[in-house]
Design a protein around this motif. Structure first.
Motif, PDB file in Angstrom:
ATOM      1  N   ASP A   1      36.345   7.701  29.874  1.00  0.00           N
ATOM      2  CA  ASP A   1      36.067   8.899  30.672  1.00  0.00           C
ATOM      3  C   ASP A   1      36.326  10.167  29.862  1.00  0.00           C
ATOM      4  O   ASP A   1      35.502  11.091  29.847  1.00  0.00           O
TER       5      ASP A   1
ATOM      6  N   ALA B   1      31.598  10.247  21.257  1.00  0.00           N
ATOM      7  CA  ALA B   1      32.394   9.495  22.238  1.00  0.00           C
ATOM      8  C   ALA B   1      33.006   8.231  21.641  1.00  0.00           C
ATOM      9  O   ALA B   1      34.177   7.928  21.900  1.00  0.00           O
TER      10      ALA B   1
ATOM     11  N   SER C   1      30.424  15.526  25.736  1.00  0.00           N
ATOM     12  CA  SER C   1      29.332  16.226  26.428  1.00  0.00           C
ATOM     13  C   SER C   1      29.209  17.688  25.993  1.00  0.00           C
ATOM     14  O   SER C   1      28.195  18.320  26.244  1.00  0.00           O
TER      15      SER C   1
ATOM     16  N   THR D   1      42.178  15.628  31.922  1.00  0.00           N
ATOM     17  CA  THR D   1      42.141  16.465  30.721  1.00  0.00           C
ATOM     18  C   THR D   1      43.375  17.335  30.527  1.00  0.00           C
ATOM     19  O   THR D   1      43.561  17.882  29.446  1.00  0.00           O
TER      20      THR D   1
ATOM     21  N   ASN E   1      32.871   8.144  32.473  1.00  0.00           N
ATOM     22  CA  ASN E   1      32.381   9.050  33.505  1.00  0.00           C
ATOM     23  C   ASN E   1      33.008  10.424  33.245  1.00  0.00           C
ATOM     24  O   ASN E   1      34.202  10.616  33.462  1.00  0.00           O
ATOM     25  N   ALA E   2      32.190  11.333  32.758  1.00  0.00           N
ATOM     26  CA  ALA E   2      32.693  12.664  32.388  1.00  0.00           C
ATOM     27  C   ALA E   2      33.340  13.385  33.562  1.00  0.00           C
ATOM     28  O   ALA E   2      34.353  14.066  33.399  1.00  0.00           O
ATOM     29  N   LYS E   3      32.793  13.240  34.764  1.00  0.00           N
ATOM     30  CA  LYS E   3      33.368  13.910  35.934  1.00  0.00           C
ATOM     31  C   LYS E   3      34.724  13.322  36.294  1.00  0.00           C
ATOM     32  O   LYS E   3      35.624  14.044  36.715  1.00  0.00           O
TER      33      LYS E   3
ATOM     34  N   ALA F   1      33.656  10.565  27.246  1.00  0.00           N
ATOM     35  CA  ALA F   1      32.398  11.029  27.849  1.00  0.00           C
ATOM     36  C   ALA F   1      32.476  12.539  28.119  1.00  0.00           C
ATOM     37  O   ALA F   1      31.512  13.277  27.877  1.00  0.00           O
ATOM     38  N   HIS F   2      33.605  12.971  28.623  1.00  0.00           N
ATOM     39  CA  HIS F   2      33.789  14.401  28.928  1.00  0.00           C
ATOM     40  C   HIS F   2      33.720  15.245  27.662  1.00  0.00           C
ATOM     41  O   HIS F   2      32.921  16.195  27.581  1.00  0.00           O
ATOM     42  N   TYR F   3      34.540  14.933  26.680  1.00  0.00           N
ATOM     43  CA  TYR F   3      34.607  15.775  25.483  1.00  0.00           C
ATOM     44  C   TYR F   3      33.348  15.679  24.624  1.00  0.00           C
ATOM     45  O   TYR F   3      32.963  16.654  23.967  1.00  0.00           O
TER      46      TYR F   3
END
Length: 118
Positions: free
Chosen positions: A109, A75, A116, A45, A37-39, A112-114
């Motif tokens: 997570d 990812a 994106s 981070t 879940n990127a959020k 997914a964030h990085y």
């Protein structure tokens, strides 16, 4: 006597089948991929941006090392790298310590964030 042996074998067979069913469900749960879940990664981070958020940054411990860019990286690659640092298969003291502090969900997570970023 035959009924007793037959009953014992039947109960033993049922017990084996039940244990296989339970073990199979546990294995299937372990095999399910963890979805990142990127959020949710936004709160995680801070430990990454100190090095990976600085263009052309070089770490100086234990040796001068060019810190790779992780924004936009795949990812699956990020998760694999973090797992390797956590297990000691990859070595860099800072990354080993950080990776060992992360849960599998944290890793997914962050990945997914990085990933994106393009």
């Amino acid at each position: 006597m035959k009924l007793r042996i037959s009953m014992t074998r039947t109960l033993s067979a049922l017990a084996v089948m039940a244990s296989c069913a339970v073990a199979g469900q546990a294995w299937a749960a372990d095999a399910a991929p963890i979805v990142g879940n990127a959020k949710a990664a936004l709160d995680k981070t801070s430990m990454c941006i100190g090095c990976h958020g600085i263009r052309d940054y070089k770490a100086s411990f234990p040796e001068v090392y060019h810190v790779p860019k992780i924004a936009g990286q795949n990812a699956d690659y990020i998760v694999a790298a973090l797992k390797e640092y956590a297990s000691g298969a990859r070595t860099f003291p800072t990354m080993e310590a950080i990776a060992r502090s992360l849960s599998p969900q944290d890793m997914a997570d962050l990945a997914a964030h990085y990933s994106s970023f393009k």
